[in-house]
Structures are given as structure tokens and as C-alpha cells.
Design a protein around this motif. Structure first.
Motif, mmCIF file in Angstrom:
data_model
loop_
_atom_site.group_PDB
_atom_site.id
_atom_site.type_symbol
_atom_site.label_atom_id
_atom_site.label_comp_id
_atom_site.label_asym_id
_atom_site.label_seq_id
_atom_site.Cartn_x
_atom_site.Cartn_y
_atom_site.Cartn_z
ATOM 1 N N GLY A 60 16.843 -2.785 -32.515
ATOM 2 C CA GLY A 60 18.174 -2.273 -33.408
ATOM 3 C C GLY A 60 18.452 -2.590 -34.647
ATOM 4 N N ASP A 61 17.236 -2.998 -35.284
ATOM 5 C CA ASP A 61 17.516 -3.987 -36.577
ATOM 6 C C ASP A 61 16.729 -3.097 -37.689
ATOM 7 O OD1 ASP A 61 17.634 -5.882 -38.577
ATOM 8 O OD2 ASP A 61 16.624 -7.506 -37.543
ATOM 9 N N LEU A 62 17.719 -2.876 -38.665
ATOM 10 C CA LEU A 62 17.120 -2.047 -39.567
ATOM 11 C C LEU A 62 16.224 -2.934 -40.627
ATOM 12 C CD1 LEU A 62 19.990 0.423 -40.710
ATOM 13 C CD2 LEU A 62 18.001 0.615 -39.402
ATOM 14 N N ARG A 63 16.095 -4.324 -40.384
ATOM 15 C CA ARG A 63 15.290 -5.195 -41.184
ATOM 16 C C ARG A 63 13.769 -5.188 -40.608
ATOM 17 N NH1 ARG A 63 16.730 -6.687 -46.232
ATOM 18 N NH2 ARG A 63 15.284 -8.649 -45.865
ATOM 19 N N ARG A 64 13.713 -4.491 -39.405
ATOM 20 C CA ARG A 64 12.278 -4.340 -38.694
ATOM 21 C C ARG A 64 11.997 -2.951 -38.841
ATOM 22 N NH1 ARG A 64 12.162 -8.852 -34.314
ATOM 23 N NH2 ARG A 64 10.468 -7.611 -33.591
ATOM 24 N N HIS A 88 9.435 -4.073 -46.221
ATOM 25 C CA HIS A 88 8.556 -4.904 -47.148
ATOM 26 C C HIS A 88 9.188 -5.937 -47.650
ATOM 27 C CE1 HIS A 88 4.926 -1.665 -47.554
ATOM 28 N NE2 HIS A 88 6.141 -0.984 -46.980
ATOM 29 N N SER A 89 8.569 -6.848 -48.428
ATOM 30 C CA SER A 89 9.328 -7.900 -48.831
ATOM 31 C C SER A 89 10.656 -7.798 -49.528
ATOM 32 C CB SER A 89 8.255 -9.042 -49.626
ATOM 33 O OG SER A 89 7.812 -8.182 -50.716
ATOM 34 N N HIS A 90 10.699 -6.806 -50.365
ATOM 35 C CA HIS A 90 11.774 -6.683 -51.046
ATOM 36 C C HIS A 90 12.524 -5.291 -50.827
ATOM 37 C CE1 HIS A 90 11.607 -10.542 -52.742
ATOM 38 N NE2 HIS A 90 10.286 -10.407 -53.092
ATOM 39 N N ALA A 91 11.836 -4.360 -50.261
ATOM 40 C CA ALA A 91 12.347 -2.913 -50.242
ATOM 41 C C ALA A 91 12.195 -2.580 -48.877
ATOM 42 C CB ALA A 91 11.860 -2.186 -51.292
ATOM 43 N N ALA A 92 12.713 -1.371 -48.404
ATOM 44 C CA ALA A 92 12.351 -0.729 -47.039
ATOM 45 C C ALA A 92 11.651 0.563 -47.725
ATOM 46 C CB ALA A 92 13.854 -0.274 -46.441
ATOM 47 N N TRP A 125 19.379 -3.508 -47.063
ATOM 48 C CA TRP A 125 18.394 -3.497 -48.134
ATOM 49 C C TRP A 125 18.848 -3.030 -49.385
ATOM 50 C CZ3 TRP A 125 13.528 -5.067 -47.210
ATOM 51 C CH2 TRP A 125 13.241 -4.860 -45.721
ATOM 52 N N THR A 126 18.387 -3.473 -50.491
ATOM 53 C CA THR A 126 19.050 -3.348 -52.069
ATOM 54 C C THR A 126 17.983 -2.449 -52.573
ATOM 55 O OG1 THR A 126 17.619 -5.145 -52.908
ATOM 56 C CG2 THR A 126 20.064 -5.624 -52.098
ATOM 57 N N ARG A 127 16.903 -1.806 -52.244
ATOM 58 C CA ARG A 127 15.938 -1.007 -52.479
ATOM 59 C C ARG A 127 15.228 -0.128 -51.435
ATOM 60 N NH1 ARG A 127 10.730 -0.719 -54.975
ATOM 61 N NH2 ARG A 127 10.125 -2.622 -54.314
#
Length: 179
Positions: A60-64, A88-92, A125-127
Motif C-alpha cells: 500500500g505504499d506509493l513509493r513502491r 524511479h530514483s527521482h520520479a514516479a 513524489w515531486t515529479r
């Protein structure tokens, strides 16, 4: 914890479930559907990718990596495609696969715009970005209408065309749309 069920106004986005295996495999092995995305997967590779998304969705993690089934309709919902968020490292990266019967009906535009807003409203995410094969002019049109900028350096190389948006750009565009 599990991924949230999301509502776009037109579509119901629910986390990918075991019952969606055939849908997932049929999409990612379909030459016609994959023609603007990349090479079709083998059934085995598609089944493994499906399993990886199922496992990742459970967090349930939007960083995965996350995957939702896009559904339309009331109580008897019809699957119209898949929506994925890939870190990805700096973006989704946001990816959409739309079933043939639903192409040309602004599904991708609706769900990419919605998911970008969803991730930008949180702190995940910022991008965001999306990419497709260069030949996909319809995909380019979707991204332009959403206000994404064309990327100079696209993951996957020169055969892809990429589009990106930063959180600040989304917020500015969203606040103007609210006026």
C-alpha cells in the motif's frame, strides 16, 4: 495496509487482485496493444510481472510499484485497462494500458491526470513522467493536453518519447483550472 481504491469521476481504480491475472497477461502479451509501448511479453514474463505487482500492492505504499485495474460502470463494473505507478530514483512513472474497445475514449487522459494529482497531493513524489514509443502520436497528444513537458533524457533510450510534470507545475495548472 493495501493500496487505496480511487475514483476519478468516470472510472473506479481498484488494486490489482489475483482474479485479474488473465486480464494482465492478455494485455501485456497482446501485440496490438503493445505496439506503442514496447515488445509484447511472453506469457511467463507477464505472469511474473503480475506476481510482482500483486506482492508490491500489498504494501500500500506509493513509493513502491503499484497497479490498479481501471473499471467503468456501476455495480457490474467493466475492466477497461490497467494503471501502474513505477518508482524511479527521482520520479514516479505512470503507465496506462487501455483495452482496444476503450481506446480513443480519453481513458488514459483521465487516469494519468488523476493519478498525477493524487501523488502530488501527498508527499510521495515531486515529479511524474510517462513514456511511449516515438510512433505513438495519440499518446503524445494526451500528454500535451495534460500539460506535461517533453523530456530530453528518457529512461529506455531514444526509441521512447517521455513526458514529465513537477508537483509545482501540477499545482499551478490545477489552481488555474479551479478559477
Amino acid at each position: 495496509m493495501t493500496l487505496p481504491i480511487l475514483e476519478t469521476g468516470r472510472f473506479h481504480l481498484r488494486p490489482l487482485l489475483e482474479k485479474d491475472r488473465a486480464l494482465y497477461v492478455s494485455i501485456y502479451t497482446n501485440e496490438a496493444l503493445m505496439r506503442f509501448v514496447g515488445e509484447p511479453m511472453t506469457s511467463g514474463d507477464a505472469a511474473r510481472a503480475f506476481g510482482a505487482f500483486l506482492s508490491s500492492n500489498r504494501h500500500g505504499d506509493l513509493r513502491r510499484a503499484c497497479c490498479w485495474v481501471i473499471e467503468h460502470g456501476g455495480p457490474t463494473r467493466e475492466a477497461v485497462g490497467l494503471l501502474a505507478l513505477i518508482p524511479h530514483s527521482h520520479a514516479a512513472e505512470i503507465g496506462v494500458m487501455v483495452l482496444q474497445a476503450w481506446q480513443g475514449r480519453k481513458v488514459a487522459q483521465d487516469v494519468i491526470g488523476f493519478l498525477s494529482g493524487h501523488v502530488f497531493q501527498g508527499e510521495s513524489w515531486t515529479r511524474t513522467f510517462s513514456r511511449h514509443l516515438r510512433e505513438n502520436e495519440a499518446g503524445a497528444g494526451v500528454m500535451r493536453r495534460l500539460g506535461f513537458r517533453e523530456m530530453e533524457d528518457v529512461p529506455g533510450g531514444a526509441r521512447f518519447r517521455g513526458w514529465e510534470m513537477a508537483r509545482g507545475e501540477w499545482k499551478e495548472r490545477h489552481s488555474v483550472a479551479q478559477l
